[in-house]
Write a protein that holds these residues in place. Structure first.
Motif, PDB file in Angstrom:
ATOM      1  N   ARG A   1       0.864  -1.181   0.000  1.00 41.41           N
ATOM      2  CA  ARG A   1       0.000   0.000   0.000  1.00 41.41           C
ATOM      3  C   ARG A   1       0.898   1.228   0.000  1.00 41.41           C
ATOM      4  NH1 ARG A   1      -2.629  -3.242   3.841  1.00 41.41           N
ATOM      5  NH2 ARG A   1      -1.698  -2.021   5.534  1.00 41.41           N
ATOM      6  N   ARG A   2       0.351   2.368  -0.427  1.00 41.70           N
ATOM      7  CA  ARG A   2       1.178   3.565  -0.556  1.00 41.70           C
ATOM      8  C   ARG A   2       1.841   3.933   0.773  1.00 41.70           C
ATOM      9  NH1 ARG A   2       1.757   9.012  -0.329  1.00 41.70           N
ATOM     10  NH2 ARG A   2       2.699   9.997  -2.172  1.00 41.70           N
ATOM     11  N   GLU A   3       1.112   3.827   1.869  1.00 45.39           N
ATOM     12  CA  GLU A   3       1.695   4.195   3.159  1.00 45.39           C
ATOM     13  C   GLU A   3       2.835   3.255   3.546  1.00 45.39           C
ATOM     14  OE1 GLU A   3      -2.235   1.981   4.122  1.00 45.39           O
ATOM     15  OE2 GLU A   3      -1.468   3.401   2.617  1.00 45.39           O
ATOM     16  N   GLU A   4       2.727   1.978   3.130  1.00 42.95           N
ATOM     17  CA  GLU A   4       3.813   1.030   3.385  1.00 42.95           C
ATOM     18  C   GLU A   4       5.039   1.369   2.537  1.00 42.95           C
ATOM     19  OE1 GLU A   4       1.061  -2.901   4.426  1.00 42.95           O
ATOM     20  OE2 GLU A   4       1.662  -2.481   2.362  1.00 42.95           O
ATOM     21  N   ALA A   5       4.806   1.748   1.272  1.00 45.24           N
ATOM     22  CA  ALA A   5       5.917   2.141   0.404  1.00 45.24           C
ATOM     23  C   ALA A   5       6.603   3.399   0.926  1.00 45.24           C
ATOM     24  CB  ALA A   5       5.426   2.350  -1.023  1.00 45.24           C
ATOM     25  N   LYS A   6       5.819   4.355   1.451  1.00 41.67           N
ATOM     26  CA  LYS A   6       6.414   5.563   2.022  1.00 41.67           C
ATOM     27  C   LYS A   6       7.231   5.230   3.264  1.00 41.67           C
ATOM     28  CE  LYS A   6       6.176   9.288   1.126  1.00 41.67           C
ATOM     29  NZ  LYS A   6       7.121  10.101   0.293  1.00 41.67           N
ATOM     30  N   ALA A   7       6.753   4.277   4.061  1.00 43.43           N
ATOM     31  CA  ALA A   7       7.508   3.867   5.244  1.00 43.43           C
ATOM     32  C   ALA A   7       8.833   3.224   4.834  1.00 43.43           C
ATOM     33  CB  ALA A   7       6.684   2.898   6.089  1.00 43.43           C
ATOM     34  N   LEU A   8       8.783   2.384   3.791  1.00 43.19           N
ATOM     35  CA  LEU A   8      10.007   1.763   3.289  1.00 43.19           C
ATOM     36  C   LEU A   8      10.966   2.824   2.766  1.00 43.19           C
ATOM     37  CD1 LEU A   8      11.702  -0.702   2.527  1.00 43.19           C
ATOM     38  CD2 LEU A   8      10.354  -0.890   0.420  1.00 43.19           C
ATOM     39  N   GLN A   9      10.438   3.801   2.036  1.00 42.13           N
ATOM     40  CA  GLN A   9      11.270   4.902   1.526  1.00 42.13           C
ATOM     41  C   GLN A   9      11.990   5.608   2.675  1.00 42.13           C
ATOM     42  OE1 GLN A   9       9.182   8.520   0.685  1.00 42.13           O
ATOM     43  NE2 GLN A   9      10.332   8.877  -1.194  1.00 42.13           N
ATOM     44  N   ARG A  10      11.240   5.944   3.731  1.00 44.86           N
ATOM     45  CA  ARG A  10      11.838   6.647   4.868  1.00 44.86           C
ATOM     46  C   ARG A  10      12.904   5.787   5.552  1.00 44.86           C
ATOM     47  NH1 ARG A  10       6.416   8.570   5.459  1.00 44.86           N
ATOM     48  NH2 ARG A  10       5.893   6.774   6.777  1.00 44.86           N
ATOM     49  N   GLU A  11      12.611   4.490   5.709  1.00 46.06           N
ATOM     50  CA  GLU A  11      13.571   3.605   6.382  1.00 46.06           C
ATOM     51  C   GLU A  11      14.857   3.435   5.580  1.00 46.06           C
ATOM     52  OE1 GLU A  11      11.944  -0.117   7.811  1.00 46.06           O
ATOM     53  OE2 GLU A  11      10.012   0.856   8.180  1.00 46.06           O
ATOM     54  N   LEU A  12      14.730   3.292   4.250  1.00 45.65           N
ATOM     55  CA  LEU A  12      15.917   3.144   3.408  1.00 45.65           C
ATOM     56  C   LEU A  12      16.799   4.386   3.487  1.00 45.65           C
ATOM     57  CD1 LEU A  12      14.417   1.459   0.209  1.00 45.65           C
ATOM     58  CD2 LEU A  12      15.959   0.407   1.869  1.00 45.65           C
ATOM     59  N   LEU A  13      16.178   5.556   3.401  1.00 44.71           N
ATOM     60  CA  LEU A  13      16.959   6.799   3.440  1.00 44.71           C
ATOM     61  C   LEU A  13      17.577   7.014   4.824  1.00 44.71           C
ATOM     62  CD1 LEU A  13      14.682   9.149   1.316  1.00 44.71           C
ATOM     63  CD2 LEU A  13      16.930   8.243   0.693  1.00 44.71           C
TER      64      LEU A  13
ATOM     65  N   LEU B   1      18.432   4.697   6.958  1.00 45.84           N
ATOM     66  CA  LEU B   1      19.528   3.742   7.104  1.00 45.84           C
ATOM     67  C   LEU B   1      20.769   4.224   6.359  1.00 45.84           C
ATOM     68  CD1 LEU B   1      20.223   0.951   8.299  1.00 45.84           C
ATOM     69  CD2 LEU B   1      19.512  -0.048   6.125  1.00 45.84           C
ATOM     70  N   TYR B   2      20.564   4.722   5.139  1.00 47.39           N
ATOM     71  CA  TYR B   2      21.706   5.241   4.377  1.00 47.39           C
ATOM     72  C   TYR B   2      22.374   6.397   5.124  1.00 47.39           C
ATOM     73  CZ  TYR B   2      24.413   7.921   1.106  1.00 47.39           C
ATOM     74  OH  TYR B   2      25.432   8.632   0.529  1.00 47.39           O
ATOM     75  N   HIS B   3      21.587   7.366   5.581  1.00 45.17           N
ATOM     76  CA  HIS B   3      22.168   8.539   6.246  1.00 45.17           C
ATOM     77  C   HIS B   3      22.836   8.166   7.561  1.00 45.17           C
ATOM     78  CE1 HIS B   3      20.950  11.504   3.369  1.00 45.17           C
ATOM     79  NE2 HIS B   3      19.698  11.100   3.410  1.00 45.17           N
ATOM     80  N   ARG B   4      22.329   7.133   8.221  1.00 47.53           N
ATOM     81  CA  ARG B   4      22.958   6.678   9.461  1.00 47.53           C
ATOM     82  C   ARG B   4      24.394   6.232   9.199  1.00 47.53           C
ATOM     83  NH1 ARG B   4      21.069   1.088  12.319  1.00 47.53           N
ATOM     84  NH2 ARG B   4      22.943   0.720  13.552  1.00 47.53           N
ATOM     85  N   TYR B   5      24.598   5.451   8.132  1.00 48.50           N
ATOM     86  CA  TYR B   5      25.950   4.962   7.839  1.00 48.50           C
ATOM     87  C   TYR B   5      26.786   6.006   7.105  1.00 48.50           C
ATOM     88  CZ  TYR B   5      24.939   0.402   9.727  1.00 48.50           C
ATOM     89  OH  TYR B   5      24.650  -0.608  10.596  1.00 48.50           O
ATOM     90  N   ALA B   6      26.132   6.858   6.334  1.00 51.31           N
ATOM     91  CA  ALA B   6      26.877   7.932   5.662  1.00 51.31           C
ATOM     92  C   ALA B   6      27.518   8.860   6.685  1.00 51.31           C
ATOM     93  CB  ALA B   6      25.950   8.717   4.737  1.00 51.31           C
ATOM     94  N   ALA B   7      26.873   9.021   7.840  1.00 53.01           N
ATOM     95  CA  ALA B   7      27.418   9.894   8.884  1.00 53.01           C
ATOM     96  C   ALA B   7      28.703   9.342   9.476  1.00 53.01           C
ATOM     97  CB  ALA B   7      26.383  10.087   9.993  1.00 53.01           C
TER      98      ALA B   7
END
Length: 206
Positions: free
Chosen positions: A162-174, A176-182
């Motif tokens: 569902r769209r809200e699930e896809a948005k949650a996945l989008q937020r989690e992926l970004l 996670l990336y920013h956590r390790y990029a830091a």
């Protein structure tokens, strides 16, 4: 306000990931040719060449000197940290390679080939445990085994969300990336290696 590029050389360099990344140390503040070499594991000769190109393109400016015994060290700084490039200034071949992430894909394939010389000899198309179609190699390695390098290449034929699930996945992926990029410092440290990362999520065509 972002720096608007009107120089064809500057446009070409910024659209080339290898050259654009050479600008990064100078975006953080005044830096030297040696700082660039240390940050990116380049020889001093290659670092001098890249700084010269960036200066010619108007993307770097002199930023003073760093005193030291003997000859002082010249410092440079990026003219901005945000650039806007009109598409018409970017050569079509460079633009296609950039939009298709060709240079990153080629580098990723070389990294995997170095670990597994037989990589790519066979294409495997299979249904995974979650019922999704995957594309990969002949044998599925134990990705999480300690002796297997930190490599992942996952393309799914589609998640049904569902769209809200896809948005949650989008937020989690970004996130996670920013956590390790830091964790990534401005310069390379002992024991560190550079890793390629690709994140992709998009609604599939209907």
């Amino acid at each position: 306000m972002p720096f608007r590029v009107d120089n064809p050389l500057a446009a070409r360099l910024l659209a080339d990931p290898e050259m654009a990344v050479a600008l990064k140390p100078f975006m953080a503040g005044p830096a030297s040719v040696k700082d660039l070499a240390l940050a990116q594991g380049l020889s001093l000769q290659r670092a001098h060449y890249r700084v010269g190109l960036l200066m010619r393109a108007g993307l770097l400016r002199p930023a003073g000197i760093r005193p030291r015994r003997g000859r002082p060290v010249r410092l440079y700084r990026a003219v901005d940290t945000d650039f806007r490039i009109p598409r018409e200034l970017v050569p079509e071949g460079v633009l296609r390679a950039l939009e298709g992430a060709r240079s990153w894909q080629e580098e990723w394939a070389r990294a995997l080939e170095a670990h597994d010389p037989g990589y790519g000899a066979v294409l495997r198309v299979f249904l995974n445990e979650e019922g999704l179609l995957e594309f990969g190699g002949e044998a599925e390695p134990d990705l999480l085994a300690e002796d297997f390098p930190p490599l992942v290449n996952l393309w799914s034929a589609g998640l049904h969300l569902r769209r809200e699930e896809a948005k949650a996945l989008q937020r989690e992926l970004l996130a996670l990336y920013h956590r390790y990029a830091a964790l990534s410092p401005a310069r390379k440290e002992e024991g560190q290696a550079r890793y390629l990362v690709h994140l992709g999520l998009a609604p599939a065509p209907q």
